[in-house]
Design an enzyme around this catalytic site. Structure first.
Site, PDB file in Angstrom:
ATOM      1  N   HIS A 668       5.501  -1.141   6.522  1.00 44.42           N
ATOM      2  CA  HIS A 668       4.854  -2.401   6.915  1.00 44.42           C
ATOM      3  C   HIS A 668       5.185  -2.704   8.376  1.00 44.42           C
ATOM      4  CE1 HIS A 668       3.344  -6.477   6.217  1.00 44.42           C
ATOM      5  NE2 HIS A 668       4.386  -6.904   6.915  1.00 44.42           N
ATOM      6  N   ASP A 716       4.584   3.628  -0.802  1.00 46.73           N
ATOM      7  CA  ASP A 716       4.413   3.859   0.642  1.00 46.73           C
ATOM      8  C   ASP A 716       3.061   3.301   1.091  1.00 46.73           C
ATOM      9  OD1 ASP A 716       4.790   4.688   3.237  1.00 46.73           O
ATOM     10  OD2 ASP A 716       4.052   6.712   2.864  1.00 46.73           O
ATOM     11  N   GLU A 725       9.100  -2.013   4.267  1.00 50.21           N
ATOM     12  CA  GLU A 725       9.126  -2.432   5.667  1.00 50.21           C
ATOM     13  C   GLU A 725      10.114  -1.528   6.425  1.00 50.21           C
ATOM     14  OE1 GLU A 725       8.861  -6.606   6.155  1.00 50.21           O
ATOM     15  OE2 GLU A 725       8.872  -6.507   8.335  1.00 50.21           O
TER      16      GLU A 725
END
Ligand code: 9MR
Length: 745
Positions: A668, A716, A725
Site C-alpha cells: 500500500h 499482496d 503496507e
C-alpha cells in the site's frame, strides 16, 4: 444496447433455468440469492442518449453507434481532472457488487481509473481498478464488497493526468449489486516451503512440507541441473498452530557448499529455487536502507540516484501542496507555525509521525552502533561522499525533522514535541507527494513523542560527535530539554480518536518511553540523574520480551538492548545482560514450537499489524544475545527465524520486494503504486511488507480473508493497508536483521 434492462431480469431467468437440475431447497436459495441481483447504473448501454452520465467541462460526451466517447486534453495533472461518470448510485455496506464495462483508448496505452466511490466530499474511493486500454473495446469485470452504505454513490472513469491528448470510449457500464462473493484462494505454489533467498553456508537449513502424511517422507536436494546432492527423511511435526496446517520439517544443514539454483523435493512437490551463500544479504542490508531515500519528504528524488523512482520534492510549499514550511496547529492547539519540512514519509501515506520516526531512527542508529559493517554501506544518496557514513546521513534526514517538531522556548509546552503532522483529510491512491493538495496540520504535543526525541537525540549526540560536534551538542540539548518537559507533562497521551487524515499512533503507556530516554541519556552522558532514573524505572526489572519485543509503542527493549551492548558502568549490568539472553531463550523456545520456525506466538494466534517487523525485531533480540554471549544457538535461531520472512511460510511468499522467486510487490503506497497505475513503479527492492494481520481492518482484506488463520491473514494487494503496507519502522527492523545476517555469514 440495453444491457441494464436485460440485467434487471437476469436473476429471474437464471433461477428458472437452474430449477431442473437442483433440489427444491437449493433452487429456492439460489432464486433468493439471484433475485437480489440489481443493476445500479441507469442507461449503461448509452441508448440514444448519454443521460444521466456526466463528464468534465471541456470534454463533452459524444455517442457513436451507442458507444460513449470523450476527448481527453493533454497536460492535466490528476486522473480526476478529466472524468466521465454517473451519480446517485445506491450502495449497501457488506453487499457484493460486480462492476463491469467495455472500454478503449486511442492511442493505446493510456490508463482509465475506474472507480466506485462517493459523489460528494470527501470523495472516498470504495473500489478502483486502472486498466491500461487498447484501441479495441475490451470487457472488464471486477467483484468487490461495499464498505459503506450511501445513496450518493458514484461510478466514474478518471482519465486525466496524461501529457498528451487522447480519446476515451466506454460502453455497457454496469454495477450489479447482490452478486455472490468471490471466493479467494491464495496461490501458494508447491507445498515444500523454503527460504527462497538464501541459506548461509555454515548456518542451519530448514524447510517445511505441508502434508497429511503421518510417517517420515523421503526428500532430495537438487542442483539447477537436477542432480541429487543430498537425500534424507522429513520429520513429521503435527499441526503448526500459526497456520493450522499439518506439516513436516526438513533439515539439510549438513549440506555446506555455496551454490545457486537449488531445489528441495518431497511428497511429490518441488520447492521454489534458492541459493546457499551470503551475497543476497549484503545486497539486502543495502537495499533495506536505500528505501529511506525514496521515502524522503522535502527533497527531489533524483533519477541518477534511484533510476525509476525520480519525483519532485514533496511538501515544500509548491502548489498544489500546501507545504510543510510553515505548518499551523489544528484549530485551538497552538497559535504558532513550525517549519517541519524534510523527514521521511511514514509509510504509504504522506504523514510524518514522531513516535514512528523515533523507533525507526533508533533502528538505524542502533545498527550503526552494534553492527560495524554498516559504517561502510554505500546508499547512493545526495550526501554520499561527505565523509560521514551514509547510514548516519540518512538517519539525520529524519533526526532534523524530529528536532523541528519540538515546541520552541517561550511557547506553552516549550520543549514538548508535537505528536505528528499530516493531511487534514485522507487522500486517495495513487497520489505523488508533490501533488497532495490537503492542508497540513500539527497535532498536539504528546509525552511519547517528546520522549522519542529525548531518546534518539541523546543517541545521536554520542554517535554523530566524531563527525559533527555542533550537531551532537544541539541534539543533546534538545534531548535534555525534551526529557525535562516530559517529566513536567508525563500524561499527555495522543488519543485513539485522532485518526483522520493520518494514523493515530496512540499510546497511553509511556513508562517504557521514559525508561528508553533515560537509558540513552545515561549512555551518552554517564550522568547520575539519568542513571538513577534508569534504576528506578519499573521497566528496568520488568520482563520486556513479550510476544512483541519492540515496536513504535513498545520501546523498553530498545533501552535494554542498548544498556546491554553499549559499554557503560550501570550498577547491576550483569542482570541487564542476562535479561536479554533470557528474552532470547524465550523466543528460541517459541521457534521450536512452530513448524515454520517463527519466533513469534501472539496470544490466541491473533497476528499483529506489521507482524513481519515483529518477527524481525524478535530476531534482533536473539541477535543481541549472540553478541553478548557468542553462542551459536542464538545465531542459528536468528537464521532459522528469518527463513519465515523469505518464503518458508504458509503463503510461500517472500515478504521482501524483489527477494525470492515470489515476493510482495504491491504494498500500500501512494507513489510506488504500479498496481493502480502502471506508469508508477512498484516499491523498491528490499521493501518489507507488513505481513499477516489477523484483524484485517481494510476492506480488501475483509472481502478476501474473512475467517483467516494467523499466517493466512495477508494479501499482496495495494488496497490492503492493514496487511500490506510498507513503513519506515518495519524496514528498520529488516535492515538491522539483514545487516546482522550479512555480517555473521
Ligand atoms: O503500524 C501501525 C499499527 O501498529 C497500528 O495498529 C495502526 C493503527 O493505529 O497504525 C499503523 O501505522 C500506520 C499509521 O497509523 C499511518 N501510516 C501507516 C502506518 C502503517 O500501516
Amino acid at each position: 444496447m440495453s444491457r441494464w434492462e436485460r440485467s434487471r431480469i437476469i436473476g429471474l431467468t437464471a433461477a428458472l433455468l437452474t430449477v431442473g437440475i437442483t433440489t427444491p431447497s437449493q433452487a429456492q436459495a439460489q432464486a433468493q440469492a439471484q433475485a437480489d441481483e440489481v443493476e445500479q447504473v441507469v442507461n449503461g448501454g448509452f441508448d440514444g442518449t448519454a443521460d444521466p452520465f456526466w463528464s468534465s467541462a471541456g470534454s463533452p460526451i459524444t455517442l457513436t453507434e451507442g458507444v460513449a466517447c470523450i476527448d481527453v486534453p493533454g497536460g492535466t495533472t490528476n486522473r480526476w481532472d478529466v472524468s466521465l461518470g454517473q451519480n446517485d448510485i445506491d450502495l449497501v455496506a457488506g453487499e457484493n457488487y460486480r462492476f463491469a464495462f467495455d472500454a478503449s483508448g486511442d492511442p493505446a496505452g493510456h490508463v482509465a481509473r475506474a472507480i466506485t466511490g462517493l459523489a460528494a466530499a470527501p470523495y472516498d474511493t470504495y473500489f478502483e481498478q486502472s486498466p491500461v486500454l487498447g484501441t479495441a473495446l475490451t470487457h472488464y469485470e471486477y467483484t468487490f464488497t461495499a464498505s459503506t452504505s450511501t445513496a450518493q454513490g458514484q461510478v466514474a472513469f478518471q482519465v486525466g493526468g496524461s501529457p498528451d491528448p487522447w480519446r476515451f470510449c466506454v460502453d455497457n457500464v454496469s454495477l450489479v449489486g447482490g452478486v455472490p462473493p468471490e471466493v479467494y484462494e491464495p496461490d501458494t505454489g508447491p507445498r515444500v516451503r523454503v527460504n527462497q533467498v538464501a541459506y548461509l553456508k555454515s548456518g542451519p537449513k530448514n524447510a517445511t512440507v505441508v502434508t497429511d502424511a503421518t510417517t517420515p517422507l523421503p526428500w532430495e536436494l537438487r542442483d539447477a541441473t537436477g542432480k541429487v546432492l543430498k537425500k534424507g527423511k522429513t520429520t513429521p511435526f503435527g499441526v503448526d498452530q500459526s497456520s493450522g496446517q499439518a506439516v513436516h520439517t526438513i533439515d539439510f544443514s549438513s549440506y555446506r557448499r555455496e551454490i545457486r539454483g537449488l531445489t528441495l523435493t518431497a511428497d511429490g512437490e518441488t520447492s521454489r529455487p534458492f541459493d546457499i551463500g551470503t551475497d543476497a544479504y549484503e545486497q539486502l542490508r543495502t537495499d533495506a536502507l536505500k528505501l529511506y531515500y525514496t521515502q524522503r519528504s522535502g527533497i527531489e528524488i533524483r533519477d541518477d540516484l534511484r533510476p525509476g523512482y525520480a519525483r519532485p520534492a514533496g511538501h515544500v510549499d509548491v502548489a498544489p501542496n500546501q507545504g510543510d514550511g510553515a505548518v499551523p496547529c489544528q484549530p485551538g492547539v497552538c497559535d504558532y507555525t513550525l517549519d517541519v519540512r524534510g523527514g521521511w514519509y511514514d509509510a504509504g501515506d504522506h504523514g510524518k509521525y514522531v513516535v514512528n520516526g523515533g523507533i525507526s531512527v533508533w533502528g538505524l542508529l542502533s545498527e550503526y552502533e552494534h553492527l560495524r559493517g554498516s559504517r561502510k554501506v554505500a546508499l547512493t544518496i545526495p550526501e554520499s561522499g561527505n565523509r560521514v557514513p551514509d547510514i548516519l546521513d540518512e538517519a539525520r534526514w529524519e533526526l532534523e525533522f524530529l528536532l523541528s517538531m519540538q515546541v520552541p522556548a517561550g511557547e506553552a509546552y516549550a520543549g514538548m514535541v508535537h505528536h505528528k503532522i499530516h493531511d487534514a483529510a485522507w487522500t486517495g491512491l495513487p497520489l505523488l507527494p508533490h501533488l497532495d493538495p490537503q492542508p497540513r496540520e500539527l497535532h498536539p504535543v504528546s509525552t511519547a513523542a517528546t520522549l522519542n526525541v529525548a531518546a534518539t537525540a541523546a543517541q545521536a549526540a554520542r554517535l554523530y560527535k566524531p563527525f559533527d560536534a555542533a550537531f551532537a551538542k544541539r541534539a543533546l540539548t534538545a534531548a535534555r530539554t525534551a526529557y525535562e518537559a516530559a517529566k513536567i507533562n508525563p500524561i499527555s497521551y495522543a488519543p485513539e480518536s485522532d485518526g483522520i487524515g493520518g494514523g493515530a499512533y496512540n499510546d497511553a503507556k509511556v513508562g517504557d518511553e521514559f525508561y528508553w530516554a533515560a537509558a540513552e541519556l545515561y549512555l551518552t552522558t554517564g550522568e547520575r540523574k539519568y542513571r538513577d532514573d534508569v534504576l528506578a524505572s519499573p521497566e528496568h526489572t520488568a520482563d520486556v520480551f513479550g510476544p512483541v519485543a519492540l515496536d513504535w509503542a513498545a520501546t523498553a527493549a530498545a533501552a535494554r538492548i542498548d544498556l546491554a551492548l553499549v559499554p557503560n558502568r550501570l550498577p547491576g549490568l550483569a542482570a541487564v545482560k542476562t535479561s536479554v539472553t533470557r528474552g532470547a531463550d524465550k523466543y528460541l523456545a517459541i521457534q521450536r514450537q512452530h513448524g515454520y520456525g517463527v519466533a513469534y506466538a501472539p496470544a490466541n494466534n491473533v497476528w499483529d499489524w506489521g507482524s513481519s517487523s515483529v518477527v524481525a525485531n524478535n530476531l534482533v533480540v536473539i541477535a543481541a544475545a549472540e553478541k553478548l554471549t557468542g553462542k551459536d544457538r542464538y545465531r542459528d535461531g536468528v537464521l532459522i527465524g528469518m527463513d519465515y520472512l523469505f518464503g518458508r511460510n504458509a503463503l510461500n511468499i517472500s515478504y521482501v520486494t524483489g527477494y525470492g522467486e515470489v515476493s510482495s510487490q504491491n504494498q500500500h503506497s501512494r507513489w510506488y503504486a504500479a498496481q493502480l497505475d502502471p506508469s508508477l513503479p512498484h516499491p523498491p527492492a528490499g521493501t518489507l511488507a507488513g505481513g499477516p494481520n489477523s484483524s484485517i481492518q481494510d476492506p480488501v482484506a475483509q472481502a478476501k480473508l474473512a475467517g483467516c488463520v494467523g499466517q493466512f491473514c495477508y494479501i499482496d494487494d495495494i488496497g490492503s493497508w492493514a496487511t500490506n503496507e510498507l513503513t519506515i519502522n518495519w524496514n528498520a527492523a529488516l535492515s538491522w536483521l539483514s545487516a546482522y545476517v550479512a555480517e555473521t555469514g
